[in-house]
Each structure stands twice: as C-alpha cells, then as structure tokens.
Design an enzyme around this catalytic site. Structure first.
Site, PDB file in Angstrom:
ATOM      1  CB  SER A 147      27.616  53.257  54.248  1.00 18.98           C
ATOM      2  OG  SER A 147      27.477  52.455  55.403  1.00 18.98           O
ATOM      3  CE1 TYR A 160      30.577  49.252  51.447  1.00 29.18           C
ATOM      4  CE2 TYR A 160      30.060  49.916  53.696  1.00 29.18           C
ATOM      5  CZ  TYR A 160      29.666  49.705  52.389  1.00 29.18           C
ATOM      6  OH  TYR A 160      28.364  49.948  52.019  1.00 29.18           O
TER       7      TYR A 160
HETATM    8  N1  LIG Z   1      23.061  46.587  52.071  1.00 29.90           N
HETATM    9  C1  LIG Z   1      23.430  47.437  53.012  1.00 29.90           C
HETATM   10  O1  LIG Z   1      23.235  47.202  54.206  1.00 29.90           O
HETATM   11  C2  LIG Z   1      24.075  48.741  52.657  1.00 29.90           C
HETATM   12  C3  LIG Z   1      24.301  49.662  53.683  1.00 29.90           C
HETATM   13  C4  LIG Z   1      24.883  50.884  53.383  1.00 29.90           C
HETATM   14  C5  LIG Z   1      25.236  51.167  52.078  1.00 29.90           C
HETATM   15  N2  LIG Z   1      25.018  50.243  51.099  1.00 29.90           N
HETATM   16  C6  LIG Z   1      25.402  50.607  49.735  1.00 29.90           C
HETATM   17  O2  LIG Z   1      24.271  50.504  48.901  1.00 29.90           O
HETATM   18  C7  LIG Z   1      24.686  50.158  47.580  1.00 29.90           C
HETATM   19  C8  LIG Z   1      23.914  48.940  47.104  1.00 29.90           C
HETATM   20  O3  LIG Z   1      24.131  47.904  48.017  1.00 29.90           O
HETATM   21  P1  LIG Z   1      23.295  46.533  48.007  1.00 29.90           P
HETATM   22  O4  LIG Z   1      23.308  46.026  49.387  1.00 29.90           O
HETATM   23  O5  LIG Z   1      22.043  46.737  47.294  1.00 29.90           O
HETATM   24  O6  LIG Z   1      24.296  45.636  47.138  1.00 29.90           O
HETATM   25  P2  LIG Z   1      24.071  44.271  46.343  1.00 29.90           P
HETATM   26  O7  LIG Z   1      22.749  43.668  46.636  1.00 29.90           O
HETATM   27  O8  LIG Z   1      25.297  43.481  46.595  1.00 29.90           O
HETATM   28  O9  LIG Z   1      24.037  44.771  44.807  1.00 29.90           O
HETATM   29  C9  LIG Z   1      25.163  45.382  44.269  1.00 29.90           C
HETATM   30  C10 LIG Z   1      24.845  45.950  42.902  1.00 29.90           C
HETATM   31  O10 LIG Z   1      26.032  46.534  42.378  1.00 29.90           O
HETATM   32  C11 LIG Z   1      26.349  45.969  41.122  1.00 29.90           C
HETATM   33  N3  LIG Z   1      27.792  45.785  40.965  1.00 29.90           N
HETATM   34  C12 LIG Z   1      28.649  45.167  41.813  1.00 29.90           C
HETATM   35  N4  LIG Z   1      29.892  45.138  41.268  1.00 29.90           N
HETATM   36  C13 LIG Z   1      29.803  45.722  40.058  1.00 29.90           C
HETATM   37  C14 LIG Z   1      30.729  45.987  38.998  1.00 29.90           C
HETATM   38  N5  LIG Z   1      32.016  45.616  39.075  1.00 29.90           N
HETATM   39  N6  LIG Z   1      30.282  46.628  37.894  1.00 29.90           N
HETATM   40  C15 LIG Z   1      28.999  47.005  37.790  1.00 29.90           C
HETATM   41  N7  LIG Z   1      28.074  46.786  38.737  1.00 29.90           N
HETATM   42  C16 LIG Z   1      28.463  46.151  39.852  1.00 29.90           C
HETATM   43  C17 LIG Z   1      25.669  44.595  41.122  1.00 29.90           C
HETATM   44  O11 LIG Z   1      25.427  44.215  39.766  1.00 29.90           O
HETATM   45  P3  LIG Z   1      25.276  42.635  39.296  1.00 29.90           P
HETATM   46  O12 LIG Z   1      24.572  41.917  40.404  1.00 29.90           O
HETATM   47  O13 LIG Z   1      24.453  42.729  38.051  1.00 29.90           O
HETATM   48  O14 LIG Z   1      26.647  42.139  39.033  1.00 29.90           O
HETATM   49  C18 LIG Z   1      24.399  44.887  41.905  1.00 29.90           C
HETATM   50  O15 LIG Z   1      23.405  45.425  41.057  1.00 29.90           O
HETATM   51  C19 LIG Z   1      26.194  49.948  47.640  1.00 29.90           C
HETATM   52  O16 LIG Z   1      26.867  51.108  47.243  1.00 29.90           O
HETATM   53  C20 LIG Z   1      26.437  49.684  49.126  1.00 29.90           C
HETATM   54  O17 LIG Z   1      27.742  49.991  49.519  1.00 29.90           O
HETATM   55  C21 LIG Z   1      24.449  49.026  51.356  1.00 29.90           C
END
Ligand SMILES: NC(=O)c1ccc[n+]([C@@H]2O[C@H](COP(=O)([O-])OP(=O)(O)OC[C@H]3O[C@@H](n4cnc5c(N)ncnc54)[C@H](OP(=O)(O)O)[C@@H]3O)[C@@H](O)[C@H]2O)c1
Length: 254
Positions: A147, A160
C-alpha cells in the site's frame, strides 16, 4: 495467445475488489487463474464464469487464510486441482492480494485488532508464499499487494501501515533469495481504490473529495488501474525488475 499463455496463476482474495481485477486481467493475458476466496464463494464463481465467458480458464478455491490450517487447506485444494488439470502441481504466478483494512490509531488499537490485521496481512502472505514456493516454477513471479501508506507516514491507519511495511520487507528479502531461480518478487502499492475496503469513504461527498484530491489526477483508483500493473509484473516484460515497490496511487503525496 496473450503474454501469459500457458501460465498458471494463484490470486488470493480474488472474489472481489483488486484481486478480482487482477484475476480477470491475468486471465485476459491467457493465464489459467485460480481464484481464491475467503467467504464469498458465489462472487468467486462469478469471476470464474466471467473469465470463461471471455474464453479464458479459471477455477475457484476457498480457504480462510488467517490460520495455518486454512493455508494448508488452500494448498491441498490447489494441489489437487492442478494435478487434475495439468498432471503436476506446479504454478508460475503467485499474487498475495487478500487482506483487510483497518482504520485505527496507535491509541485505538487493541490486542485483538492488532492480531487480526497482522494475521491476515502479514502471517497469511508469509505462510502462503512458503507453502507455494517449492511448487513455483523457476522463472516465476510473486506479486505482493502492499500500500502507499508505507511510503508516507500514516498514523491514522497505524497497524495497517505496519502490516504493509512487513510486506515490503518480505518482498525485498524474497527477491534476493529467489533471484537465482529467476523468480521476480515485486510489490504494488495502491493508493485509494474503489473497493469495499473504501466503501465508507467513497460513499460520502467529503470522502470522495478527499480521495480524489490525493491523486495528481484528481480521481481515485479503480481495480483495473492496479490490475494492469500486475499484468506487467506477471509477464516476461518485467524480467529485469525485482525487489521493487511499484506505486499505484495516481501520484498521491508527490
Ligand atoms: N482498496 C484500497 O484502497 C487498497 C489500497 C492499498 C492496498 N490495498 C490492498 O489490496 C488488497 C485487496 O484490497 P481490496 O480493497 O480489494 O479488498 P476487499 O475488496 O475488501 O477484498 C478483500 C479480499 O480478501 C479476501 N479475504 C479477506 N479476509 C480473508 C480471510 N480471512 N481469508 C481469506 N481471504 C480473505 C476477501 O475474500 P471474501 O470476500 O471471499 O471473504 C476478498 O476477496 C489488500 O491487501 C489491501 O490491503 C487496498
């Protein structure tokens, strides 16, 4: 055939958000994609269906990654599915994407919240990687989703940020360790991306203004903005890039 024809990719957390975008994009380049999900099987199956409708190939595998048991289950299912499909259990691309967000300050964090974010964002990618590593082909790719909060001090998301700092260190050390096998290891550092993780922020006008205003392009990011970078890192075009952190924040905090 696309740039990833014949390659096999595992994308964790691909049922929605950034992981979904990466799964679709890698499949578009010809990879066979293992769409991992935590709880949302239906959404993962929808990603698989979409890939198939577009002429690609994918399967969905569910596993809770917070415990070693869950990670072993992921690997057991993966092993079985790959042997069935290809006759062996090797893969080419691992994308450590699954993670949880956490908006807590140093003072607000509790032991439970600390364990939750570290288990999912640090322990899971560490042990998933260790489990997959012996089966990752030489010349393979590891892409970790970090991130932009590791580049700029972000005390409002204290724990985080710490968890993503660990991902950066994992990336660097692995890149050194795996260079001899021609495996590249890089991290992507997204800024604010339009996923459920940011639903609360992007639902209100003030939050939208803040999110867009961070970027030099005056907009927030979409999963596709990150997925295109993952496609580059997964391809042979990035063969001379390893141990790097690729910013995907649209020039936030320049
Ligand atoms: N969104 C942002 O602005 C942002 C910015 C920087 C970095 N990131 C990083 O990018 C990555 C994806 O983020 P996102 O925004 O796409 O997140 P998201 O929409 O909340 O999706 C999270 C994903 O992780 C899976 N997950 C969560 N807890 C889990 C567990 N206990 N076991 C297995 N799978 C699990 C979920 O699976 P289910 O839904 O099937 O449970 C889902 O597929 C993360 O590492 C996040 O920290 C995001």
């Amino acid at each position: 055939m696309g740039k990833l024809g014949g390659k096999i990719a595992l994308v964790t957390g691909a049922s929605r958000g950034i992981g979904r975008g990466i799964a679709l994009r890698l499949a578009q380049e010809g990879a066979f994609v293992v769409v991992h999900y935590g709880t949302r099987q239906n959404e993962a199956e929808e990603v698989v269906d979409k890939i198939k409708q577009r002429g690609g190939a994918a399967i969905a595998i569910g596993a809770d990654l917070r415990t070693l048991n869950g990670i072993y289950n992921l690997y057991a299912s993966l092993d079985e599915a790959l042997r069935e499909r290809t006759g062996d259990n090797r893969l080419d691309i691992l994308v450590n994407n699954a993670g949880v967000g956490q908006i807590l300050t140093l003072e607000e964090a509790t032991e439970e919240s600390y364990d939750e974010v570290m288990n999912m964002n640090v322990k899971a990618p560490f042990f998933v990687t260790r489990q997959v590593l012996p089966h990752l082909r030489d010349g393979g790719r590891i892409i970790n989703v970090s991130s932009f909060v590791t580049r700029v001090a972000s005390p409002s998301v204290f724990t985080y940020s710490m968890s993503k700092g660990a991902i950066d260190v994992l990336t660097l050390a692995l890149a050194q360790q795996l260079g001899g096998r021609n495996i590249t290891v890089n991290a992507i550092r997204p800024g604010i991306i339009n996923t459920e993780m940011n639903a609360a922020t992007l639902q209100n006008p003030d939050g939208q203004k803040y999110a867009a205003g961070l970027s030099a392009f005056n907009r927030w990011g979409e999963p596709e903005d990150v997925a295109d970078i993952a496609a580059f890192l997964a391809s042979s075009d990035s063969r001379w890039v390893t141990g790097q952190f690729i910013d995907a924040s649209g020039g936030s905090h320049l």
